[in-house]
Design a protein around this motif. Structure first.
Motif, PDB file in Angstrom:
ATOM      1  N   UNK A 169      31.156  46.019  45.828  1.00  0.00           N
ATOM      2  CA  UNK A 169      32.507  45.297  46.987  1.00  0.00           C
ATOM      3  C   UNK A 169      33.204  44.456  45.972  1.00  0.00           C
ATOM      4  N   UNK A 170      34.378  43.416  47.003  1.00  0.00           N
ATOM      5  CA  UNK A 170      34.546  42.459  46.351  1.00  0.00           C
ATOM      6  C   UNK A 170      36.033  42.877  46.820  1.00  0.00           C
ATOM      7  N   UNK A 171      36.699  41.563  46.245  1.00  0.00           N
ATOM      8  CA  UNK A 171      37.878  41.647  47.059  1.00  0.00           C
ATOM      9  C   UNK A 171      38.714  41.440  45.407  1.00  0.00           C
ATOM     10  N   UNK A 172      40.415  41.508  45.981  1.00  0.00           N
ATOM     11  CA  UNK A 172      40.999  41.685  44.631  1.00  0.00           C
ATOM     12  C   UNK A 172      42.549  41.528  44.891  1.00  0.00           C
ATOM     13  N   UNK A 173      43.704  41.823  44.310  1.00  0.00           N
ATOM     14  CA  UNK A 173      45.315  41.373  44.612  1.00  0.00           C
ATOM     15  C   UNK A 173      45.896  41.832  43.794  1.00  0.00           C
TER      16      UNK A 173
END
Length: 247
Positions: A169-173
């Motif tokens: 899991x993680x964050x992106x844009x």
């Protein structure tokens, strides 16, 4: 550019057969070589609904039915898959005997499937981008979705058994770009592609899951390895990899 959003990357190993049917279908059914987005959402929706105590698989609306996965459909902003290895399509004709009013009747149907075992190891890596606004309005948390990912056991039919080997899991844009290199399936529309792959017409999951007789469709490009894509792109980085988003 849009704000940061969560991503979920799930690595799965199929047991050897992926039995995915093209819908709508007749008795002489056809198989899909690669896993469509609707199946990927259904795969994670089943354990996710179980977390909330919902064990239904089908929702009936009068004479029509839809998948229970629609209850969590809004959580996903985009879904794609990377396939290591090229599945081979196979099928067999089956003779079905039925008894009607004391007499035996016969019919012929087909059982098509994609074979993933052989000399090369096969892995499927799925990326889910999460709609955080929808997640905040729901009863679920990102931890629930991660737990559901570990609970994926099959892709569509009961024959398509998989084992989950990793969840990240993680964050992106999402960003605008003119070129990208990716190994993940993407919508093939107004783009230039360098590299090998397969075009496959799939149901646009954003129009609903379940009743596909009038569902809108889109054409997806499934790369063999990595390909170079050029055009007006929206991309997102998931870990060290890039996915091309819908136009």
């Amino acid at each position: 550019m849009i704000p940061l959003t969560f991503f979920l990357k799930v690595t799965m190993r199929p047991t050897g057969i992926v039995a995915l049917r093209a819908l709508p279908q007749s008795k002489m059914r056809t198989a899909l070589r690669y896993v469509p987005p609707t199946t990927l959402i259904g795969a994670i929706a089943y354990p996710l609904l179980h977390i909330a105590g919902d064990r239904s698989e089908t929702v009936y609306e009068g004479k029509n039915f839809r998948s229970a996965a629609e209850r969590v459909l809004g959580l996903f902003g985009w879904v794609t898959v990377k396939t290591l290895g090229k599945p081979r399509l196979q099928g067999t004709l089956l003779k079905i005997n039925t008894i009607y009013r004391g007499k035996v009747q016969s019919a012929v149907t087909s059982f098509p499937f994609a074979v993933t075992y052989g000399t090369r190891d096969t892995l499927l890596t799925t990326v889910y981008l999460i709609n955080e606004d929808a997640l905040e309005r729901s009863t679920y948390t990102m931890k629930d979705i991660e737990r559901a990912a570990w609970g994926i056991t099959r892709l569509g039919s009961r024959e398509s058994v998989v084992s989950v080997e990793g969840v990240e899991t993680g964050r992106t844009e999402a960003v605008e770009s003119k070129a990208a290199e990716t190994a993940y399936a993407f919508q093939f529309k107004g783009l230039e592609v360098e590299g090998k792959g397969t075009l496959q017409s799939v149901v646009d999951w954003r129009s609903g899951i379940g009743d596909y007789s009038k569902a809108s469709r889109l054409v997806m490009f499934y790369p063999e390895g990595s390909v170079r894509v050029r055009g007006r792109l929206r991309t997102a980085k998931v870990g060290e990899e890039v996915v091309v988003l819908a136009h």
